[in-house]
Design a protein around this motif. Structure first.
Motif, short mmCIF file in Angstrom:
data_model
loop_
_atom_site.label_atom_id
_atom_site.label_comp_id
_atom_site.label_asym_id
_atom_site.label_seq_id
_atom_site.Cartn_x
_atom_site.Cartn_y
_atom_site.Cartn_z
N THR A 177 36.17 -13.33 121.71
CA THR A 177 37.53 -13.64 121.23
C THR A 177 37.57 -13.93 119.74
OG1 THR A 177 37.21 -15.94 121.87
CG2 THR A 177 38.32 -14.52 123.48
N ASP A 178 36.43 -14.26 119.14
CA ASP A 178 36.38 -14.57 117.71
C ASP A 178 36.54 -13.27 116.92
OD1 ASP A 178 35.27 -15.03 115.02
OD2 ASP A 178 34.63 -16.97 115.81
N VAL A 179 37.56 -13.20 116.07
CA VAL A 179 37.82 -11.96 115.31
C VAL A 179 36.64 -11.58 114.42
CG1 VAL A 179 40.34 -12.10 115.39
CG2 VAL A 179 39.11 -13.21 113.52
N ASN A 180 35.90 -12.56 113.90
CA ASN A 180 34.74 -12.27 113.06
C ASN A 180 33.65 -11.56 113.85
OD1 ASN A 180 35.98 -13.42 110.82
ND2 ASN A 180 34.97 -15.40 111.07
N LEU A 181 33.42 -12.01 115.08
CA LEU A 181 32.41 -11.37 115.94
C LEU A 181 32.87 -9.96 116.32
CD1 LEU A 181 29.86 -11.25 117.65
CD2 LEU A 181 31.07 -12.52 119.44
N LEU A 182 34.13 -9.82 116.68
CA LEU A 182 34.66 -8.50 117.05
C LEU A 182 34.56 -7.50 115.89
CD1 LEU A 182 37.71 -9.67 119.17
CD2 LEU A 182 35.68 -8.45 120.01
N LYS A 183 34.86 -7.96 114.69
CA LYS A 183 34.78 -7.10 113.51
C LYS A 183 33.34 -6.70 113.24
CE LYS A 183 36.50 -5.61 109.31
NZ LYS A 183 35.62 -4.46 109.14
N LEU A 184 32.42 -7.64 113.36
CA LEU A 184 30.99 -7.35 113.15
C LEU A 184 30.51 -6.32 114.17
CD1 LEU A 184 29.00 -8.43 111.07
CD2 LEU A 184 28.42 -10.27 112.65
N ALA A 185 30.92 -6.48 115.43
CA ALA A 185 30.52 -5.53 116.49
C ALA A 185 31.11 -4.14 116.20
CB ALA A 185 30.98 -6.04 117.86
N ALA A 186 32.36 -4.09 115.78
CA ALA A 186 33.00 -2.80 115.46
C ALA A 186 32.32 -2.15 114.25
CB ALA A 186 34.50 -3.00 115.19
N ASP A 187 32.00 -2.96 113.24
CA ASP A 187 31.31 -2.43 112.06
C ASP A 187 29.94 -1.88 112.43
OD1 ASP A 187 33.45 -3.12 110.43
OD2 ASP A 187 32.51 -4.95 109.65
N ALA A 188 29.22 -2.57 113.31
CA ALA A 188 27.90 -2.11 113.75
C ALA A 188 28.00 -0.75 114.45
CB ALA A 188 27.25 -3.14 114.66
N GLN A 189 29.03 -0.59 115.30
CA GLN A 189 29.22 0.69 116.00
C GLN A 189 29.59 1.80 115.01
OE1 GLN A 189 28.51 1.45 119.29
NE2 GLN A 189 27.63 -0.59 119.19
N SER A 190 30.39 1.46 114.02
CA SER A 190 30.80 2.43 113.01
C SER A 190 29.59 2.92 112.21
CB SER A 190 31.83 1.77 112.09
OG SER A 190 32.16 2.61 111.04
#
Length: 173
Positions: free
Chosen positions: A94-107
């Motif tokens: 739920t933490d937007v920082n974690l979600l962004k980091l995960a999305a960046d890693a996939q990108s």
């Protein structure tokens, strides 16, 4: 010339206290499951699969450029994942920082032609492998992770099972 590759993933180490809490949960699991050794306990951000030396160098450069903010995640459920046959301690991302980091890693993984997950990010710590079914564990406390470092790990079969040495790390801020 042969190109050697390493199986790699991005993730977060646990503190000693968090490791002790997870080990206490593992001690309640049935004896037929294969426990993840305490030294291997971690929370994966992105499994990236086989990577060449060039891909790993490019990955490090790409992650260097990322905004890597601090985050918090609470792991509060014991889950059984059928396909990989694992029991894990997981929670909601739920933490937007974690979600962004995960999305960046996939990108980055997609850009470097590394493994990309077909699933949305699900923060978890694997407790055991070869688990055929869910088990009930009633005596445990949720664990809140607030890592300060992101790490690039290698995964390889060692003398005493799988080993996960850290190849590189970044400070979260």
């Amino acid at each position: 010339m042969t190109t050697t590759s390493k199986r790699i993933f991005l993730g977060f180490s646990l503190t000693e206290q968090q490791t002790s809490s997870v080990v206490a949960i593992q001690q309640q699991l049935p004896p037929e499951v294969s426990l993840v050794p305490a030294a291997n306990l971690h929370m994966t951000l992105a499994f990236l699969g086989a990577a060449t030396t060039k891909q790993m160098q490019d990955l490090i450069c790409q992650v260097d450029q990322l905004n890597k903010p601090l985050f918090s995640v609470t792991l509060d459920k014991i889950a059984h994942w059928q396909k990989p046959k694992i029991l894990c301690l997981n929670g909601a991302a739920t933490d937007v920082n974690l979600l962004k980091l995960a999305a960046d890693a996939q990108s980055i993984a997609a850009k470097l032609e590394l493994h990309c997950s077909e699933y949305s990010y699900n923060p978890h710590v694997t407790l055991s492998r070869k688990a055929k079914q869910a088990v009930e564990v009633v005596n445990y406390q949720p664990i809140t992770l607030q890592p300060t470092k992101l790490q690039l790990f290698e995964s390889y079969p060692g003398k005493n099972g799988v080993e996960y040495p850290s190849l590189h790390q970044w400070q979260l801020d």
